[in-house]
Each structure stands twice: as structure tokens, then as C-alpha cells.
Design an enzyme around this catalytic site. Structure first.
Site, PDB file in Angstrom:
ATOM      1  N   HIS A  89       0.852  -1.255  -0.100  1.00  0.00           N
ATOM      2  CA  HIS A  89       0.008  -0.032   0.051  1.00  0.00           C
ATOM      3  C   HIS A  89       1.047   1.094   0.053  1.00  0.00           C
ATOM      4  O   HIS A  89       2.000   1.070   0.565  1.00  0.00           O
ATOM      5  CB  HIS A  89      -0.722  -0.004   1.254  1.00  0.00           C
ATOM      6  CG  HIS A  89      -1.889   0.896   1.498  1.00  0.00           C
ATOM      7  ND1 HIS A  89      -1.670   2.272   1.813  1.00  0.00           N
ATOM      8  CD2 HIS A  89      -3.372   0.926   1.257  1.00  0.00           C
ATOM      9  CE1 HIS A  89      -2.729   2.796   1.877  1.00  0.00           C
ATOM     10  NE2 HIS A  89      -3.787   2.102   1.701  1.00  0.00           N
ATOM     11  N   ASP A 103       3.289  -3.795   8.210  1.00  0.00           N
ATOM     12  CA  ASP A 103       2.139  -3.003   8.133  1.00  0.00           C
ATOM     13  C   ASP A 103       0.886  -4.210   8.297  1.00  0.00           C
ATOM     14  O   ASP A 103       0.683  -5.053   7.439  1.00  0.00           O
ATOM     15  CB  ASP A 103       2.027  -2.455   6.821  1.00  0.00           C
ATOM     16  CG  ASP A 103       0.456  -1.883   6.307  1.00  0.00           C
ATOM     17  OD1 ASP A 103      -0.353  -2.138   7.040  1.00  0.00           O
ATOM     18  OD2 ASP A 103       0.431  -1.656   5.217  1.00  0.00           O
TER      19      ASP A 103
HETATM   20  N1  PMP Z   1      -1.690  -0.497   4.642  1.00  0.00           N
HETATM   21  C1  PMP Z   1      -2.691  -1.154   4.121  1.00  0.00           C
HETATM   22  C2  PMP Z   1      -2.287  -2.773   3.721  1.00  0.00           C
HETATM   23  C3  PMP Z   1      -4.127  -0.699   3.942  1.00  0.00           C
HETATM   24  O1  PMP Z   1      -4.951  -1.697   3.193  1.00  0.00           O
HETATM   25  C4  PMP Z   1      -4.194   0.449   4.488  1.00  0.00           C
HETATM   26  C5  PMP Z   1      -5.736   0.982   4.476  1.00  0.00           C
HETATM   27  N2  PMP Z   1      -6.284   0.916   3.182  1.00  0.00           N
HETATM   28  C6  PMP Z   1      -3.194   1.224   5.010  1.00  0.00           C
HETATM   29  C7  PMP Z   1      -2.149   0.609   5.257  1.00  0.00           C
HETATM   30  C8  PMP Z   1      -3.662   2.581   5.641  1.00  0.00           C
HETATM   31  O2  PMP Z   1      -4.374   2.649   6.880  1.00  0.00           O
HETATM   32  P1  PMP Z   1      -5.040   4.110   7.107  1.00  0.00           P
HETATM   33  O3  PMP Z   1      -5.663   4.848   6.032  1.00  0.00           O
HETATM   34  O4  PMP Z   1      -5.840   3.674   8.276  1.00  0.00           O
HETATM   35  O5  PMP Z   1      -3.764   4.995   7.649  1.00  0.00           O
END
Ligand code: PMP
Length: 405
Positions: free
Chosen positions: A119, A196
């Protein structure tokens, strides 16, 4: 399957005349009434600033806030409560590690290793750190089915590597990465492993000690808790070496015009008034998950994922990305209807009250690897029902016929 829909008040909502079928849990989960109640109860009965006041209400707020730290530490099996501190989100937690450990440890010529499925939250902070430090960002490749290529991992991590950053579960492909093996690989080369956990914590028991993660980040809102609260776990020995990235109230010991001493860990890393109600909501979400139990939650999600995945694999004119077998498949399935834009498909589904995500899912380099500009993504939680998945598949068939004819 046990029906938990009644726990989630939003599920009585009608969308475009149809009953809401929510299949975007990878973006955010819905909130059970117990979480909504815990937040309003806090404001109605315990609202005061934490860690400061000597009066009863402040002590009550502090006790409730700190109790959630214990709860989170137990939930992820952290060896001590001091290893857990609250942030705004996974994104905030990962940036925190880049701005503290990353700034201190990475020098010109060093390497930071990520995977091709990350991500943007677990990619851009490292990319920017590498650019600032004249370090090299290296990317572990994937096998054709989307799983991490272990040979590539072994080739990428070297004695110059300082940080390996990897998602436990991909938010697009649904694959689970071999975290403890990656920790071993990173540690053999003197690097740390940053995990993560955004897509993992709500779906499987997490034991940060068994994983041997040096840092583990996640968000409350993907685990039935509120938005605006996240967690960062770090090994205490590492945390002790870090300079806080933010200074201000709550995180100090003694302040004079010339000097400041720091509060003990974890307060040292929670500058300013925290998201108290968010933390309390997160505590209620953890209690809710524990009350259901991961055995039940996982069994239901695996059944729903199998139905979703098999339904999509058997639908003509549909391409499914990621592993084609449900074993070890997270509750996320990315797909495209050949010849149709994902946004058209998601809009067609929305007209029937079915909410799925379409786009790059904050993983543009992964879209390049898949050789598509975007995908549709359906992601389930334990409170979805087999009837909802059947309805989704039936409407998708209609939408596909509309666009393909
Ligand atoms: N890492 C992953 C694998 C995610 O799916 C997400 C959210 N889509 C995030 C990080 C980011 O999360 P947040 O927007 O709550 O910071």
C-alpha cells in the site's frame, strides 16, 4: 453461520432503494453498536483530559485510556504495555517509524526493502526516506499468482539493508506474507522488520513476539473501531534508542528555558492530547472481536471468501487477481470485468445497494505489475451473509451483461 448483522446499526440503511450490502471492509469496517455506545458513554460520563488532572474525572478518563493500552498489548501479545502507543492510523504509525528509526539508522548507500504489493502507506514513506538519505529502495518481486517470491526476498535483502517493510496481508491480492521468515531474513542481515498489519489484525490473531516484528502498525477503523486512532508496537529496546518526532505537552519530564527531559515510554511518544474517545472506541472494538472469537470470525470469513472467490472465478468474462485458491486467501478479492472500467462496475453495483471499491487501492505500482490501471475489489467481514454474496454475484452478472452486450 451465525448472523451478527443486528450488531451493526448501519446495516438497516437502504442504499438506492436496496438493502445495504457492504463489501468494502478492506477500506474501513462498519461499527457495532457497542463501539458507538462506548464512545458516547465516554463523552457522557468520563470526558476529561488524560494524564494531567488530579481530580476524579481526569483519573477516570486516564484509567479508561490506559486500560486500552493493556488491552491492545494483550491483543497483539506484546511483551509489555510500554511497547504500545497510540497514533492516528497505520499511515501515521509507518511514517513515525520512517521519521524516527529511519532518520537515525539509514545512511547514504544503505538499502530499504519493500515488496511489490505494498500500500502507498508502506511504500511512499520509505521511498521518500531513501531519496532524502541517498539510500536505495529495493522491491521484492511476486510470483505469477501474486504471492511473495521468496527467492527475490533472499536476493534483495543484503548486509546494506537497514529496513525491510512489508504488509502482513495485501489489501488487493489477499495474500498473507511469511512474516516470521522475513523477520529472520532481515535480522540475519542486521536489518529490522516493519510490519503493516492494517489488513491482518481484524481477521486473525496476531502475536508480535511470534512474528518477531520490530515494529507493527495498524488502524482502529479497519477492526470495527473508530477512525482517527491507530497503534504502533515497537520492541522496547529499539524504542529506547529513538528521539521523539514531536514535542509538546504530555511527553515531557521537566522543562526549563534551556532544557527538556522526556517522559517515560510510551508517554514520550504521545505528544499533545490524544484521541481519547477513539482509543476507548478501539478498546470496545477489541472486546467485541474477543467476544465473537477469532475461530468463529475466521470460519465465517473463509466461507464467505470461498463463495466470493469461486463465484467470480466461475463467471465468464471476469479476471480475478491474486491466488485462485481460498486456502490462505484473506477476505479480499480483486477482479475486473473484461472490457469494462472498474468504476462502471462499481457504479452499477451501487445502484443495487452493493458497496465495493474500484480504483488502484493505494497500490499503483502493484497495478503496474498486474498490468491494469485499476480493479474492482470486494472485501468481506464475518457479519456478511452467504445470501449477500449470492446477491452480489447475481447483480454483478446483470451489470456485466449490460456493459458487455
Ligand atoms: N496498509 C494497508 C495494507 C491498508 O490496506 C491500508 C488502508 N487501506 C493502510 C495501510 C492505510 O491505513 P490508514 O488509511 O488507516 O492509515
Amino acid at each position: 453461520m451465525t448472523d451478527y448483522r443486528a450488531d451493526f446499526p448501519i446495516l438497516t440503511t437502504k442504499i438506492n432503494g436496496g438493502p445495504l450490502i457492504y463489501l468494502d471492509h478492506a477500506a474501513t469496517s462498519q461499527k457495532p453498536q457497542v463501539v458507538i455506545d462506548a464512545i458516547s458513554r465516554y463523552y457522557a460520563t468520563a470526558n476529561a483530559n488524560v494524564h494531567r488532572g488530579v481530580y476524579t474525572l481526569a483519573a477516570r478518563a486516564t484509567a479508561q485510556y490506559e486500560a486500552v493500552r493493556d488491552q491492545v498489548a494483550a491483543f497483539i501479545q506484546a511483551p509489555q504495555r510500554e511497547s504500545v502507543f497510540f497514533t492516528r492510523s497505520t499511515t501515521d504509525s509507518l511514517n513515525w517509524v520512517a521519521q524516527t528509526y529511519g532518520e537515525q539508522a539509514v545512511q547514504a548507500g544503505d538499502e530499504i526493502v519493500v515488496t511489490a504489493m505494498e500500500h502507498h502507506s508502506n511504500l511512499v514513506p520509505w521511498q521518500q526516506l531513501a531519496l532524502r538519505k541517498h539510500a536505495q529502495l529495493k522491491v521484492i518481486g511476486l510470483l505469477p499468482n501474486g504471492e511473495l517470491d521468496w527467492q527475490s526476498a533472499e536476493a534483495m535483502v543484503t548486509d546494506r539493508t537497514k529496513i525491510v517493510a512489508v504488509a502482513q496481508v495485501s489489501n488487493v491480492l489477499g495474500v498473507t506474507n511469511p512474516i516470521s521468515a522475513l523477520a529472520k531474513l532481515a535480522h540475519q542481515h542486521g536489518a529490522i522488520l516493519v510490519v503493516d498489519g492494517a489488513q491482518a489484525v481484524a481477521h486473525q490473531p496476531v502475536n508480535v513476539q511470534a512474528l518477531d516484528a520490530d515494529f507493527y502498525a495498524f488502524s482502529g477503523h479497519k477492526m470495527f473501531g473508530p477512525t482517527g486512532v491507530g497503534v504502533l508496537y515497537g520492541k522496547l529496546a529499539l524504542l529506547k534508542t529513538l528521539t521523539p518526532p514531536q514535542f509538546g505537552g504530555e511527553m515531557i519530564g521537566e522543562v526549563t528555558w534551556e532544557h527538556t527531559t522526556l517522559a517515560a515510554i510510551p508517554q514520550r511518544f504521545e505528544a499533545g492530547t490524544p484521541n481519547i474517545s477513539g482509543v476507548i472506541g478501539l478498546g470496545a472494538a477489541i472486546s467485541y472481536i474477543q467476544q465473537i472469537g477469532f475461530d468463529t470470525l475466521r470460519t465465517q470469513e473463509q466461507q464467505l471468501t470461498a463463495q466470493l472467490l469461486n463465484g467470480l472465478l466461475n463467471m465468464p468474462g471476469v479476471a480475478v487477481y491474486g491466488p485462485k485458491s481460498v486456502a490462505e486467501h484473506g477476505p479480499v478479492v480483486a477482479f475486473n470485468v473484461i472490457g469494462c472500467h472498474p468504476h462502471d462496475i462499481a457504479t452499477g453495483l451501487d445502484l443495487a445497494g452493493i458497496e465495493v471499491r474500484a480504483g488502484h487501492h493505494c497500490a499503483q505500482p502493484l497495478m503496474q505489475w498486474l498490468q491494469v490501471p485499476a480493479t474492482v475489489r470486494a472485501s468481506v467481514a464475518f457479519y456478511n451473509t452467504p445470501a449477500e454474496i449470492d446477491h452480489f454475484l447475481a447483480i454483478l452478472r446483470e451489470v456485466r451483461e449490460f456493459f458487455q452486450s
